[in-house]
Design an enzyme around this catalytic site. Structure first.
Site, PDB file in Angstrom:
ATOM      1  CG  ASN A  53      -2.008   1.184   1.295  1.00  0.00           C
ATOM      2  OD1 ASN A  53      -2.308   2.062   0.623  1.00  0.00           O
ATOM      3  ND2 ASN A  53      -1.333   1.958   2.446  1.00  0.00           N
ATOM      4  CE1 TYR A  79       0.397   8.459  -6.948  1.00  0.00           C
ATOM      5  CE2 TYR A  79      -2.162   8.498  -8.854  1.00  0.00           C
ATOM      6  CZ  TYR A  79      -1.096   8.256  -7.378  1.00  0.00           C
ATOM      7  OH  TYR A  79      -2.130   8.019  -6.628  1.00  0.00           O
ATOM      8  CB  THR A 118      -6.814   9.003   2.530  1.00  0.00           C
ATOM      9  OG1 THR A 118      -6.359   8.186   3.747  1.00  0.00           O
ATOM     10  CG2 THR A 118      -5.987   8.973   1.242  1.00  0.00           C
TER      11      THR A 118
END
Length: 265
Positions: free
Chosen positions: A90, A160, A195
């Site tokens: 993760n 990314y 998040t």
């Protein structure tokens, strides 16, 4: 979802566990009975979270770009549990920068963490996972976290997107090689999630080149999501838990999108 899942007795390593999706995944795995070794570069945040969880949760301060650090993590798992059933890769960073302004260092930094870290982690997990299967486990499971920006392009996210697309391709290739060994490899592609990306968060810029606040960037993303809201870590963790469980024993080499319809629009 949680009612049909059972991770009791399974041993899981979760990277990037101090915050966000990693933290919620660890919380759910713990509730489902898994034995955990949680890792993060944020030692203080990880220690505080592990104390909240309680029980026999182990932790390791972990730079996923370091092969030596991965060896230490798996050595700790072997010493404490003698097996490894689940690896959740993760840990990652997201850096936004217009392509014309993004030097090669922007790509290299994200490639090291987002791709090389997963590559090294998967290779390091193989001996323990093979031993776990040999001892009678139906399967073991690797779940790699990619992104919808690994499937579709994102303005100001070229580097990314390149890394997250690489995670998808890498996961499929490894899944094919390992398909007959009892080691499964799947990928989860979250959409925009509310998040905390911590120090890795470098938000995009507006039309004038001024950095957006995280709140403004997330608000802009919300308007593009058909379900009308950002995702939450609690939307992603059950999917990871399913793929980690024996309920997904016939699933490997697949990718699962959780994005509120973002890529379907």
């Amino acid at each position: 979802m949680t009612a049909i899942l059972n991770l009791a007795g399974k041993v899981a390593v979760i990277t990037g566990a101090a915050s966000g999706i990693g933290r919620q995944t660890a919380t759910l795995f713990h509730a489902l009975g898994a034995r955990l070794l949680l890792t993060d570069i944020d030692a203080d945040g990880l220690a505080a979270f592990a104390a909240e969880l309680g029980g026999d949760v182990l932790t390791a301060t972990h730079d996923v770009t370091s092969e030596e650090a991965w060896h230490a993590v798996f050595g700790q798992v072997d010493a404490a549990f003698g097996r490894l059933d689940i690896l959740v890769n993760n840990a990652g960073i997201m850096v936004s920068k217009p392509f014309a302004d993004a030097g090669i260092e922007v790509l290299r930094r994200q490639m090291a963490i987002n791709v090389e870290g997963i590559y090294v982690g998967m290779r390091g997990a193989l001996p323990l996972m093979r031993a776990t299967v040999a001892a009678g486990a139906p399967t073991t499971s690797i779940v790699n976290i990619s992104s919808v920006y690994g499937k579709v392009g994102g303005a100001q996210f070229a580097a990314y997107s390149a890394t997250k697309g690489a995670v998808r391709a890498l996961s499929k290739a490894v899944a094919i090689e390992l398909a007959g060994t009892g080691i499964r490899v799947n990928t989860v592609l979250p959409g925009p999630v509310a998040t905390n990306l911590g120090a890795s968060w470098e938000p995009p810029t507006d039309a004038d080149g001024h950095p957006l606040t995280p709140e403004a960037a997330l608000a802009a993303w919300t308007t593009l999501i058909p379900m009308g809201r950002l995702g939450e870590a609690t939307d992603i963790a059950p999917l990871i838990a399913f793929l980690a469980s024996d309920a997904a024993a016939f699933i490997t080499g697949s990718e699962f999108i959780a994005d509120g319809g973002y890529t379907a629009a």
